[in-house]
Design an enzyme around this catalytic site. Structure first.
Site, PDB file in Angstrom:
ATOM      1  N   TYR A  48       6.240  -8.519   5.660  1.00 48.29           N
ATOM      2  CA  TYR A  48       5.741  -7.867   4.438  1.00 48.29           C
ATOM      3  C   TYR A  48       4.756  -6.745   4.734  1.00 48.29           C
ATOM      4  O   TYR A  48       3.668  -6.687   4.177  1.00 48.29           O
ATOM      5  CB  TYR A  48       5.132  -8.912   3.495  1.00 48.29           C
ATOM      6  N   HIS A  49       5.174  -5.831   5.608  1.00 47.02           N
ATOM      7  CA  HIS A  49       4.332  -4.694   5.976  1.00 47.02           C
ATOM      8  C   HIS A  49       4.994  -3.351   5.657  1.00 47.02           C
ATOM      9  O   HIS A  49       4.980  -2.445   6.490  1.00 47.02           O
ATOM     10  CB  HIS A  49       3.998  -4.740   7.470  1.00 47.02           C
ATOM     11  N   HIS A  85      -2.602 -12.575  -0.908  1.00 45.36           N
ATOM     12  CA  HIS A  85      -1.244 -13.110  -0.902  1.00 45.36           C
ATOM     13  C   HIS A  85      -0.743 -13.383   0.508  1.00 45.36           C
ATOM     14  O   HIS A  85       0.270 -14.065   0.687  1.00 45.36           O
ATOM     15  CB  HIS A  85      -0.337 -12.064  -1.571  1.00 45.36           C
ATOM     16  N   VAL A  90      -1.634  -9.709  -8.303  1.00 48.76           N
ATOM     17  CA  VAL A  90      -2.895 -10.400  -8.533  1.00 48.76           C
ATOM     18  C   VAL A  90      -4.011  -9.514  -7.990  1.00 48.76           C
ATOM     19  O   VAL A  90      -3.792  -8.704  -7.079  1.00 48.76           O
ATOM     20  CB  VAL A  90      -2.896 -11.790  -7.845  1.00 48.76           C
ATOM     21  N   ALA A 117       2.159  -8.500  -3.943  1.00 47.57           N
ATOM     22  CA  ALA A 117       1.305  -9.373  -4.741  1.00 47.57           C
ATOM     23  C   ALA A 117       1.013  -8.808  -6.119  1.00 47.57           C
ATOM     24  O   ALA A 117       0.727  -7.616  -6.279  1.00 47.57           O
ATOM     25  CB  ALA A 117       0.001  -9.624  -4.006  1.00 47.57           C
ATOM     26  N   PRO A 121      -1.231  -4.639   9.527  1.00 48.05           N
ATOM     27  CA  PRO A 121      -1.913  -3.429   9.045  1.00 48.05           C
ATOM     28  C   PRO A 121      -3.013  -3.619   8.008  1.00 48.05           C
ATOM     29  O   PRO A 121      -3.609  -2.637   7.590  1.00 48.05           O
ATOM     30  CB  PRO A 121      -0.759  -2.634   8.423  1.00 48.05           C
ATOM     31  N   CYS A 123      -2.149  -7.618  -1.800  1.00 45.96           N
ATOM     32  CA  CYS A 123      -1.567  -8.429  -0.730  1.00 45.96           C
ATOM     33  C   CYS A 123      -2.621  -9.125   0.118  1.00 45.96           C
ATOM     34  O   CYS A 123      -2.301 -10.067   0.834  1.00 45.96           O
ATOM     35  CB  CYS A 123      -0.631  -7.578   0.122  1.00 45.96           C
TER      36      CYS A 123
END
Length: 517
Positions: free
Chosen positions: A444-445, A89, A82, A80, A490, A86
């Site tokens: 996405y980890h 996101h 921003v 992310a 996580p 994350c």
């Protein structure tokens, strides 16, 4: 040059926590360097059910994956761009890491990070962590839970964070506000109240600002004294950290910053012409993830109420000797066919998916530089399914078989028109494995690339107090320090890590001068 007590690189999940907690002391001045814009007044970010539209967009660093001989080479790793990182996101699925996860860390050299020490930090979190609200529990997800209980003889879990579990199915806990579907991200929970109230004049949040190199000082040049930044307009500045630099940029950008600053594998850095400040061969190594595959069914049009289209999940323990669950599923109330479509599968107009996920993947990859130019993205080689013994590949095969068993059970079976991918003709372990690996994706980890460990661990990058080995004035606090991957999503673990990091930093305040403890 601007001077602060602490400079935090990354206004994401852990960085937001640390910035908020440190500036509770009005005498402590903190700068947060965040590469993206604010999330305030951005409904596309703050509305949880719009998460899927953020992937690959303007608020995504969107890292490609290197060629994966046994997996899917087309995976894009969203990171992310921003405020809130994350947690601004993702789906905000919120699990306190299991006691076995924390104890595994301690067994791997992370002294003081065992379950008994870490559990209190969950109760310090400011996020609104609640079970998926009744109004968001649609009928097909409810029926899937009932069918799973009967098909697998597993219990329903009502509140995954209430007590440890090995197996179970149920609606997730999420960090959100059910009344308006607003995120309770790290930034919303820890930074927004102070931004809106204007009550933290000692906190500067530098948005759309990029940290590209660390500054060193001290008699031996081994003390990190600041961070070089570049703003959106191209202007550059050195931010001086009188006490410490705290790197919270995540499992990709933390090792990226370190290596561009001369901290990492000396041989690799020298080959790119980067002067070596500290030879740390573990920087970028131990890249871990939660890879998963997908099975898709076509349905008739589904009920529309949902928190974020993946509101329920399942944990299975296949191996009785395993500590905790060894197979996990997200249940998507959408036909998740982005990767199967590359193999020729069609996306049905309506459908659902189950994603067999590997809680404790045995594959280990790395993040590495391909250029001395800080603006060139690093390479991400996860080495998916390259583990010796093919544990990861077999986990997905077992997952597809379990998913099919659930699909035959009522009341879920009545919703299904047909299996779309891989299709009922794919039956042998070899065929299932080939399909499952080639359509595999990520949740996405990424983690582990600056792992925490004991002094004798040659590939450990930080010690149990998060201090970077061989240097002064710098700590790392993000998922990159994970020695091993928690079995669960996580994000909560990263928030708890941020809370503990503050306790590690604060005792040093009275003895830390000029970044030297």
């Amino acid at each position: 040059m601007s001077a602060y007590d602490y400079v935090i690189v990354g206004g994401g999940t852990a960085g937001s926590v640390i910035a908020s907690r440190l500036t509770e002391d009005p005498g402590i001045r903190v700068a947060v360097i965040e590469g993206g814009p604010s999330d305030i007044d951005r409904p596309e970010v703050l509305t949880l059910r719009r998460w899927l539209g953020l992937l690959g967009g303007e608020l995504d660093y969107d890292y490609p994956t290197t060629e994966q001989p046994r997996g899917n080479s087309h995976i894009r790793h969203s990171r992310a761009k921003v405020l809130g990182g994350c947690s601004s996101h993702n789906t905000l699925i919120s699990f306190k890491p299991l006691p076995s996860d924390w104890d595994e860390w301690e067994a791997n050299g992370a002294t003081g990070w065992g379950a008994s020490e870490m559990d209190p930090y969950f109760h310090k979190l400011r996020n609104n962590i609640v079970r998926v609200a009744k109004k968001d529990q649609n009928q097909i997800a409810t029926d899937w839970i009932e069918a799973t209980k009967d098909a697998l003889d597993v219990p329903e879990v009502v509140g995954f964070n209430d007590k440890p579990f090995d197996e179970g199915v149920g609606f997730f806990d999420l960090s959100y506000h059910p009344e308006n579907n607003k995120r309770s991200s790290a930034s919303v929970a820890y930074l927004h109240p102070h931004i809106e109230a204007g009550d933290r004049p000692n906190l500067d949040i530098l948005l759309e600002t990029w940290a590209y190199k660390l500054e060193f000082g001290g008699a031996d040049g081994k003390t990190v004294t600041g961070v070089h930044i570049r703003r959106k307009d191209g202007t550059e500045e050195l931010l001086e950290a009188g006490r410490e630099v705290l790197v919270c940029a995540g499992a990709v950008d933390t090792p990226r910053l370190l290596m561009h600053s001369g901290i990492g594998p000396a041989k690799d850095l020298s080959a790119l012409g980067i002067p070596v400040v500290q030879d740390l061969p573990g920087v970028g190594e131990n890249l871990i993830d939660h890879p998963e595959s997908v099975i898709v069914w076509e349905t008739d049009e589904l009920p529309g109420n949902s928190a974020m289209d993946s509101d329920a999940g399942l944990f299975v323990k296949r191996d009785p000797e395993h500590a905790g669950p060894d197979l996990m599923f997200h249940f998507y109330q959408i036909p998740f066919t982005d990767n199967p479509e590359r193999l020729g599968y069609e996306r049905p107009p309506h459908g659902v998916s189950m994603t067999p996920n590997i809680p404790k993947s045995r594959s280990r990859g790395r993040v590495y530089l391909t250029s001395a130019d800080p603006e060139v993205k690093p390479a991400l080689d996860f080495k998916y399914f390259e583990d010796e013994g093919d544990y990861d590949g077999q986990t997905l095969v077992d997952g597809i078989k379990i998913a099919r068993k659930i699909a035959q059970a009522e009341p879920f079976a009545k919703w299904i028109k047909r299996e779309v991918a891989p299709g009922p003709e794919v039956t042998s372990d070899e065929e299932i494995s080939e399909y499952a690996r080639k359509v595999a994706h990520t949740v996405y980890h990424p983690a582990g690339t600056c792992r925490m460990g004991a002094e004798e661990d040659e590939l450990a990058v930080v010690d149990p107090e998060l201090r970077l080995r061989g240097l002064k004035g710098i700590r790392i606090a993000d998922a990159s320090v994970f020695p091993t991957m928690p079995a669960v999503n996580p994000m909560i673990g990263v928030l708890m890590l941020g809370e503990k990091a503050v306790d590690l930093i604060r005792p040093a305040e009275s003895t830390t001068q000029g970044g030297v403890a």
